[in-house]
Design an enzyme around this catalytic site. Structure first.
Site, mmCIF file in Angstrom:
data_model
loop_
_atom_site.group_PDB
_atom_site.id
_atom_site.type_symbol
_atom_site.label_atom_id
_atom_site.label_comp_id
_atom_site.label_asym_id
_atom_site.label_seq_id
_atom_site.Cartn_x
_atom_site.Cartn_y
_atom_site.Cartn_z
ATOM 1 N N GLU A 89 0.840 -1.196 0.000
ATOM 2 C CA GLU A 89 0.000 0.000 0.000
ATOM 3 C C GLU A 89 0.873 1.243 0.000
ATOM 4 O OE1 GLU A 89 -2.731 -0.118 3.262
ATOM 5 O OE2 GLU A 89 -3.688 -1.983 2.607
ATOM 6 N N HIS B 132 -8.116 1.137 2.080
ATOM 7 C CA HIS B 132 -7.847 0.991 3.516
ATOM 8 C C HIS B 132 -8.676 1.987 4.336
ATOM 9 C CE1 HIS B 132 -4.573 -0.697 6.380
ATOM 10 N NE2 HIS B 132 -5.701 -0.508 7.016
#
Length: 524
Positions: free
Chosen positions: A260, A278
């Protein structure tokens, strides 16, 4: 002089109000490194979120700093060992986002069942395609929850309201506790094969990374939908994309990814995959709860009060000086017990023997409990939350004392019976492991330890050494314990590097081990 509290990122107004009553609150842009380091010179507390990095350099710039508070759950941006070495308290808000995270998982599950994201995108693009987005009902389906921690329990409770059949995989939860929640415990293989929906709620560890991969996805129930709003990498993303392309998996809902931020993935090509960046903790309520929680912790810390949310405090209150040196050993014994047992017993007894037993040794039971769960739950385990984790999993931890420690000055033993009837025991004294399941040892409780039970016979030591050597693993120490020649033996090895599950299984298979385990006792 009024204490200075430095706030480096946006904080809820209510949290600021908690602080301004007693302290001087200053603000700085935490991403502006020179400004941050300068502002820290007078701060006694600093409150951050995820963008501000409090590392050794930042800590060395803050000679008056007493507490670092993270208004959230994770602490990846805080150097906890460096803070601990400087005597700086580190606190976070471990329960602030659990409801938001659970709701995000449920939202992804429902969106995946009804093709919400794909249908929305098509309609906004001017395409009215009702027949292309026929979904499925959740009612009456089997929902498999992987991990019954706090968030997993919340997801199970919410899915029960949809009239689902709930099953779960979590080897560290007792069946009785699961039954109270209306959940049937199964093996991971059973969950994979039986579930119409799978929702993952585990920590990311070497053991859980890729837990649902190509092998598992090859045997899923046709049409299953998979949700991961826990940690990236628990579901193998490439294997998942292949399973969706093959039609084995009907869809997926993902809030987290192995790497990420992520803006390109094979999974993004499927209309049946709903993805979010997220967002598990991204609610107004979660952010407000986190801010308020850490503001209260900062206030307690600066007033010299006990802080329940501290992640680097060994124990609350005074600990007798004769007891304190045993805390690391007690925690390590808990970790060894869990590793050797492969699960947690419903009832565990921590025996403290020797003259030290004349003192208040309750903290040793607490330290052992902390060790029992350190490697198996999603959240960071502390002396504060360890009892709650045990209670939530139906594990009773009892403390027994005796002034008779035999040949040792003091000794700690951990004993428990597992659901399958096995009784496991480990004991330590003087910083060493002295017994595992009745086998006598004399090995420092440190480093990476491997345990193998097998039938005693010539050649086993050489085969283990060869297999580990070929894998580039160096053996630092080794002991073989046995009761009689040719009977069952226990080999314990200390190695210099981490051992992945596949290598452990390969070594165990090589020597015909009836039980094998690995535990990493190096500092977290």
């Amino acid at each position: 002089m009024t204490c200075v509290v430095l706030v480096t990122e946006e904080l809820a107004p209510a949290a600021i109000d908690v602080l301004t009553t007693d302290f001087e609150v200053r603000t700085v842009d935490g991403t502006d490194r020179p400004a941050l380091l300068n502002a820290l010179t007078e701060a006694e507390a600093v409150i951050v979120r995820s963008a501000t990095r409090i590392d050794a350099e930042a800590l060395s710039s803050a000679p008056h700093l007493r507490v670092v508070a993270r208004a959230g759950v994770g602490l990846d941006n805080v150097d906890i060992p460096a803070a601990t070495a400087r005597g700086v308290l580190v606190v976070n808000a471990p329960t602030s986002n659990i409801i938001s995270a659970a709701e995000q998982a449920v939202a992804l599950l429902l969106a995946t069942a009804r093709h919400t994201a794909g249908a929305s995108a098509a309609l906004k693009a001017g395409r009215w395609r009702r027949s292309a987005y026929t979904g499925v009902e959740v009612h009456g389906k089997t929902v498999g929850v992987v991990g019954l921690g706090r968030i997993g329990v919340l997801v199970a409770q919410r899915m029960a309201a949809f009239g689902t059949n709930l099953i779960a995989y979590d080897p560290y939860v007792q069946p009785a506790r699961a039954a109270q929640l209306g959940v049937r415990l199964v093996t991971l293989d059973e969950l994979i094969r039986e579930s119409d929906f799978i929702s993952v709620h585990l920590p990311r560890t070497p053991e859980t990374l890729g837990l649902i991969g190509e092998k598992e996805l090859a045997v899923v129930k046709p049409g299953v939908r998979i949700v991961n709003a826990a940690r990236g990498g628990l579901v193998d993303e490439r294997a998942l994309a292949a399973a969706i392309a093959d039609g084995r998996v009907a869809g997926a809902g993902l809030d987290v990814f192995e790497t990420e931020p992520l803006t390109d993935s094979p999974l993004f090509a499927f209309d049946t995959v709903t993805v979010t960046p997220h967002l598990g903790a991204s609610t107004v309520e979660a952010q407000d709860k986190a801010g308020l929680a850490v503001a209260r912790s900062v206030r307690q810390a600066l007033r010299g009060e006990f802080v329940p949310e501290a992640v680097n405090v060994r124990a609350g209150g005074a600990v007798d000086e004769d007891v304190r040196p045993l805390l690391p050993l007690a925690e390590k014994l808990g970790r060894v017990f869990t590793a050797v047992a492969g699960g947690v017993a419903a009832r565990i007894t921590v025996e403290v023997r020797g003259e030290v037993a004349t003192h208040d040794v309750g903290v040793l039971g607490l330290a052992t409990t902390k060790g029992l769960f350190t490697s198996v739950v999603e959240e960071r385990v502390t002396y504060v939350n360890a009892p709650q984790l045990a209670a939530g999993r139906g594990v009773a931890v009892e403390l027994a004392t005796s002034e008779d420690a035999g040949e040792h000055e003091s000794l700690i033993a951990v004993r428990g019976a597992l659901a399958d009837g096995r009784t496991i025991s480990v004991a330590g004294a003087g910083g060493k492991l002295v017994e595992v399941d009745g086998f006598e040892l004399d090995l420092p409780a440190e480093g990476v330890l491997l345990f193998f039970r097998y039938r005693d016979r010539p050649g086993v030591v050489g085969r283990i050494g060869t297999t580990l050597g070929r894998a580039g693993v160096n053996i630092a120490a080794m002991q073989v314990a046995r009761r009689v020649a040719g009977g069952e033996a226990l080999m314990t090895l200390t190695v210099d590097s981490s051992i992945d599950p596949d290598l452990l299984a390969r070594v165990a298979d090589e020597i015909g081990s009836s039980n094998s385990a690995v535990v990493d006792l190096r500092a977290d």
